[in-house]
Motif scaffolding. Sequence first.
Motif, PDB file in Angstrom:
ATOM      1  N   HIS A   1       4.304   8.794   4.105  1.00 45.46           N
ATOM      2  CA  HIS A   1       4.087   8.652   5.548  1.00 45.46           C
ATOM      3  C   HIS A   1       5.132   7.764   6.228  1.00 45.46           C
ATOM      4  O   HIS A   1       5.746   8.181   7.216  1.00 45.46           O
ATOM      5  CB  HIS A   1       2.682   8.150   5.854  1.00 45.46           C
ATOM      6  N   PRO A   2       5.372   6.529   5.755  1.00 46.87           N
ATOM      7  CA  PRO A   2       6.406   5.731   6.422  1.00 46.87           C
ATOM      8  C   PRO A   2       7.803   6.322   6.286  1.00 46.87           C
ATOM      9  O   PRO A   2       8.689   6.031   7.097  1.00 46.87           O
ATOM     10  CB  PRO A   2       6.305   4.370   5.725  1.00 46.87           C
ATOM     11  N   THR A   3       8.008   7.169   5.286  1.00 40.86           N
ATOM     12  CA  THR A   3       9.308   7.823   5.137  1.00 40.86           C
ATOM     13  C   THR A   3       9.514   8.891   6.204  1.00 40.86           C
ATOM     14  O   THR A   3      10.611   9.041   6.752  1.00 40.86           O
ATOM     15  CB  THR A   3       9.427   8.462   3.739  1.00 40.86           C
ATOM     16  N   MET A   4       8.460   9.613   6.546  1.00 42.85           N
ATOM     17  CA  MET A   4       8.600  10.753   7.450  1.00 42.85           C
ATOM     18  C   MET A   4       8.270  10.430   8.899  1.00 42.85           C
ATOM     19  O   MET A   4       8.802  11.048   9.818  1.00 42.85           O
ATOM     20  CB  MET A   4       7.692  11.887   6.969  1.00 42.85           C
ATOM     21  N   ALA A   5       7.379   9.463   9.132  1.00 45.56           N
ATOM     22  CA  ALA A   5       6.957   9.163  10.507  1.00 45.56           C
ATOM     23  C   ALA A   5       8.065   8.442  11.263  1.00 45.56           C
ATOM     24  O   ALA A   5       8.783   7.620  10.683  1.00 45.56           O
ATOM     25  CB  ALA A   5       5.697   8.303  10.490  1.00 45.56           C
ATOM     26  N   PRO A   6       8.242   8.711  12.550  1.00 46.53           N
ATOM     27  CA  PRO A   6       9.173   7.910  13.351  1.00 46.53           C
ATOM     28  C   PRO A   6       8.780   6.440  13.268  1.00 46.53           C
ATOM     29  O   PRO A   6       7.596   6.094  13.307  1.00 46.53           O
ATOM     30  CB  PRO A   6       8.977   8.470  14.770  1.00 46.53           C
ATOM     31  N   SER A   7       9.761   5.561  13.130  1.00 46.90           N
ATOM     32  CA  SER A   7       9.487   4.151  12.857  1.00 46.90           C
ATOM     33  C   SER A   7       8.604   3.502  13.914  1.00 46.90           C
ATOM     34  O   SER A   7       7.710   2.718  13.602  1.00 46.90           O
ATOM     35  CB  SER A   7      10.806   3.386  12.733  1.00 46.90           C
ATOM     36  N   GLN A   8       8.852   3.805  15.194  1.00 45.13           N
ATOM     37  CA  GLN A   8       8.037   3.207  16.250  1.00 45.13           C
ATOM     38  C   GLN A   8       6.591   3.672  16.141  1.00 45.13           C
ATOM     39  O   GLN A   8       5.651   2.899  16.291  1.00 45.13           O
ATOM     40  CB  GLN A   8       8.600   3.553  17.626  1.00 45.13           C
TER      41      GLN A   8
ATOM     42  N   LEU B   1       0.833  -1.201   0.000  1.00 49.20           N
ATOM     43  CA  LEU B   1       0.000   0.000   0.000  1.00 49.20           C
ATOM     44  C   LEU B   1       0.864   1.246   0.000  1.00 49.20           C
ATOM     45  O   LEU B   1       1.853   1.325   0.740  1.00 49.20           O
ATOM     46  CB  LEU B   1      -0.920   0.047   1.224  1.00 49.20           C
ATOM     47  N   ARG B   2       0.491   2.206  -0.827  1.00 49.17           N
ATOM     48  CA  ARG B   2       1.124   3.515  -0.803  1.00 49.17           C
ATOM     49  C   ARG B   2       0.375   4.379   0.198  1.00 49.17           C
ATOM     50  O   ARG B   2      -0.842   4.517   0.118  1.00 49.17           O
ATOM     51  CB  ARG B   2       1.054   4.149  -2.187  1.00 49.17           C
ATOM     52  N   VAL B   3       1.101   5.002   1.143  1.00 51.94           N
ATOM     53  CA  VAL B   3       0.438   5.707   2.238  1.00 51.94           C
ATOM     54  C   VAL B   3       0.932   7.150   2.345  1.00 51.94           C
ATOM     55  O   VAL B   3       2.118   7.399   2.589  1.00 51.94           O
ATOM     56  CB  VAL B   3       0.676   4.986   3.585  1.00 51.94           C
ATOM     57  N   PHE B   4       0.008   8.079   2.161  1.00 54.34           N
ATOM     58  CA  PHE B   4       0.217   9.456   2.584  1.00 54.34           C
ATOM     59  C   PHE B   4      -0.329   9.579   4.008  1.00 54.34           C
ATOM     60  O   PHE B   4      -1.189   8.797   4.414  1.00 54.34           O
ATOM     61  CB  PHE B   4      -0.517  10.429   1.662  1.00 54.34           C
ATOM     62  N   SER B   5       0.143  10.563   4.756  1.00 53.79           N
ATOM     63  CA  SER B   5      -0.325  10.718   6.138  1.00 53.79           C
ATOM     64  C   SER B   5      -1.840  10.928   6.192  1.00 53.79           C
ATOM     65  O   SER B   5      -2.504  10.477   7.117  1.00 53.79           O
ATOM     66  CB  SER B   5       0.400  11.884   6.820  1.00 53.79           C
ATOM     67  N   ARG B   6      -2.393  11.583   5.187  1.00 52.17           N
ATOM     68  CA  ARG B   6      -3.840  11.824   5.150  1.00 52.17           C
ATOM     69  C   ARG B   6      -4.618  10.514   4.992  1.00 52.17           C
ATOM     70  O   ARG B   6      -5.825  10.475   5.231  1.00 52.17           O
ATOM     71  CB  ARG B   6      -4.181  12.733   3.969  1.00 52.17           C
ATOM     72  N   ASP B   7      -3.935   9.435   4.566  1.00 48.58           N
ATOM     73  CA  ASP B   7      -4.610   8.184   4.220  1.00 48.58           C
ATOM     74  C   ASP B   7      -4.603   7.144   5.342  1.00 48.58           C
ATOM     75  O   ASP B   7      -5.087   6.031   5.136  1.00 48.58           O
ATOM     76  CB  ASP B   7      -3.946   7.541   2.991  1.00 48.58           C
ATOM     77  N   ILE B   8      -4.047   7.469   6.504  1.00 47.02           N
ATOM     78  CA  ILE B   8      -3.856   6.447   7.537  1.00 47.02           C
ATOM     79  C   ILE B   8      -5.176   5.773   7.911  1.00 47.02           C
ATOM     80  O   ILE B   8      -5.266   4.541   7.994  1.00 47.02           O
ATOM     81  CB  ILE B   8      -3.189   7.050   8.786  1.00 47.02           C
ATOM     82  N   THR B   9      -6.216   6.561   8.128  1.00 49.89           N
ATOM     83  CA  THR B   9      -7.503   5.984   8.525  1.00 49.89           C
ATOM     84  C   THR B   9      -8.041   5.060   7.445  1.00 49.89           C
ATOM     85  O   THR B   9      -8.490   3.934   7.735  1.00 49.89           O
ATOM     86  CB  THR B   9      -8.530   7.102   8.815  1.00 49.89           C
ATOM     87  N   ASP B  10      -7.990   5.504   6.192  1.00 49.96           N
ATOM     88  CA  ASP B  10      -8.482   4.671   5.091  1.00 49.96           C
ATOM     89  C   ASP B  10      -7.643   3.408   4.929  1.00 49.96           C
ATOM     90  O   ASP B  10      -8.174   2.317   4.700  1.00 49.96           O
ATOM     91  CB  ASP B  10      -8.475   5.468   3.782  1.00 49.96           C
ATOM     92  N   CYS B  11      -6.323   3.548   5.051  1.00 53.24           N
ATOM     93  CA  CYS B  11      -5.441   2.386   4.914  1.00 53.24           C
ATOM     94  C   CYS B  11      -5.682   1.374   6.034  1.00 53.24           C
ATOM     95  O   CYS B  11      -5.722   0.166   5.782  1.00 53.24           O
ATOM     96  CB  CYS B  11      -3.981   2.827   4.887  1.00 53.24           C
ATOM     97  N   ASN B  12      -5.822   1.858   7.250  1.00 52.80           N
ATOM     98  CA  ASN B  12      -6.073   0.945   8.375  1.00 52.80           C
ATOM     99  C   ASN B  12      -7.410   0.227   8.207  1.00 52.80           C
ATOM    100  O   ASN B  12      -7.533  -0.963   8.526  1.00 52.80           O
ATOM    101  CB  ASN B  12      -6.044   1.708   9.701  1.00 52.80           C
ATOM    102  N   TYR B  13      -8.416   0.936   7.720  1.00 46.58           N
ATOM    103  CA  TYR B  13      -9.705   0.294   7.470  1.00 46.58           C
ATOM    104  C   TYR B  13      -9.563  -0.778   6.394  1.00 46.58           C
ATOM    105  O   TYR B  13     -10.077  -1.895   6.537  1.00 46.58           O
ATOM    106  CB  TYR B  13     -10.736   1.334   7.041  1.00 46.58           C
ATOM    107  N   CYS B  14      -8.854  -0.438   5.336  1.00 42.20           N
ATOM    108  CA  CYS B  14      -8.617  -1.384   4.242  1.00 42.20           C
ATOM    109  C   CYS B  14      -7.872  -2.622   4.750  1.00 42.20           C
ATOM    110  O   CYS B  14      -8.246  -3.765   4.450  1.00 42.20           O
ATOM    111  CB  CYS B  14      -7.822  -0.680   3.152  1.00 42.20           C
ATOM    112  N   ILE B  15      -6.831  -2.400   5.535  1.00 37.33           N
ATOM    113  CA  ILE B  15      -6.038  -3.515   6.074  1.00 37.33           C
ATOM    114  C   ILE B  15      -6.878  -4.379   7.003  1.00 37.33           C
ATOM    115  O   ILE B  15      -6.760  -5.608   6.994  1.00 37.33           O
ATOM    116  CB  ILE B  15      -4.789  -2.972   6.796  1.00 37.33           C
ATOM    117  N   SER B  16      -7.749  -3.750   7.797  1.00 36.97           N
ATOM    118  CA  SER B  16      -8.588  -4.525   8.721  1.00 36.97           C
ATOM    119  C   SER B  16      -9.517  -5.460   7.959  1.00 36.97           C
ATOM    120  O   SER B  16      -9.751  -6.602   8.376  1.00 36.97           O
ATOM    121  CB  SER B  16      -9.391  -3.597   9.625  1.00 36.97           C
ATOM    122  N   LEU B  17     -10.052  -5.002   6.825  1.00 36.86           N
ATOM    123  CA  LEU B  17     -10.902  -5.859   6.002  1.00 36.86           C
ATOM    124  C   LEU B  17     -10.109  -7.042   5.454  1.00 36.86           C
ATOM    125  O   LEU B  17     -10.586  -8.183   5.438  1.00 36.86           O
ATOM    126  CB  LEU B  17     -11.501  -5.064   4.840  1.00 36.86           C
TER     127      LEU B  17
END
Length: 245
Positions: free
Chosen positions: A99-106, A67-83
């Motif tokens: 998002h994974p490039t800029m967010a702290p890894s933890q 999945l390609r993830v922008f920070s704005r997409d976290i909620t949509d991506c998590n919903y998609c992954i949960s399905l």
Amino acid sequence: MKILFLIPAPKKNMNYVLSPDIALGYLATAVRKQGHQPIILHMEADKVPYSKLITKIKLIKPDIIGLRVFSRDITDCNYCISLIREVLKNIYIVIGGPHPTMAPSQDLFDTMPSIDYGFKGEAEKGLPLLLDLIKNHQNKPNNLATIPGLIYHNSKNKISTNKQYFEPNLDQLGIPAWDLINFKKYSSFTFWAKPGKTAPILLTRGCPYSCEFCAVHLLAGKKIRKRSIAHVISEIELLHYKYNI
């Protein structure tokens, strides 16, 4: 292995401009060179609603979903992954993008706990290596440490992030896998061209500046890298003569 590159649809109308995702096109080319089979599913462009997503994925039968993830997409991506996890509990899920490039890894694994791996920055070199390790059941922490840009759980079950790699010769990356992208589905890409008659191309990567509003220097490094003129022209010719752009 079969990898499905998935772009989740926004659950709310965000007025996104739909554009062919050349980043995923380049990744598709990279994994294809190693003998893997890529598929690109852009839920909004391909008009696949969430109610039909799992049926679609079952038909594709992927080994891995990226999945390609922008920070704005976290909620949509998590919903998609949960399905996906409800039905395909053991499938590998990898994320990449800004998002994974800029967010702290933890924080990345705290906010997206159902993913298996993330990639920081460009992944044309690292993703095929990860697929090979998974295919051969060798995706152990010691082996994962050799993959550029990978974010993963190490042997102490803590998060490690490997050093990024920036390919100095962009011609070596080839061109996006345009055969996996249907141009006619991106009618809103430009306001001045007819649907299916326009395609974006990438000439350079990297930027020497550090603008606070921009992630390019984090994604692609500060050194500007350029494709050769001949390589760019060959892509323009392909798009024009084969795809009528």
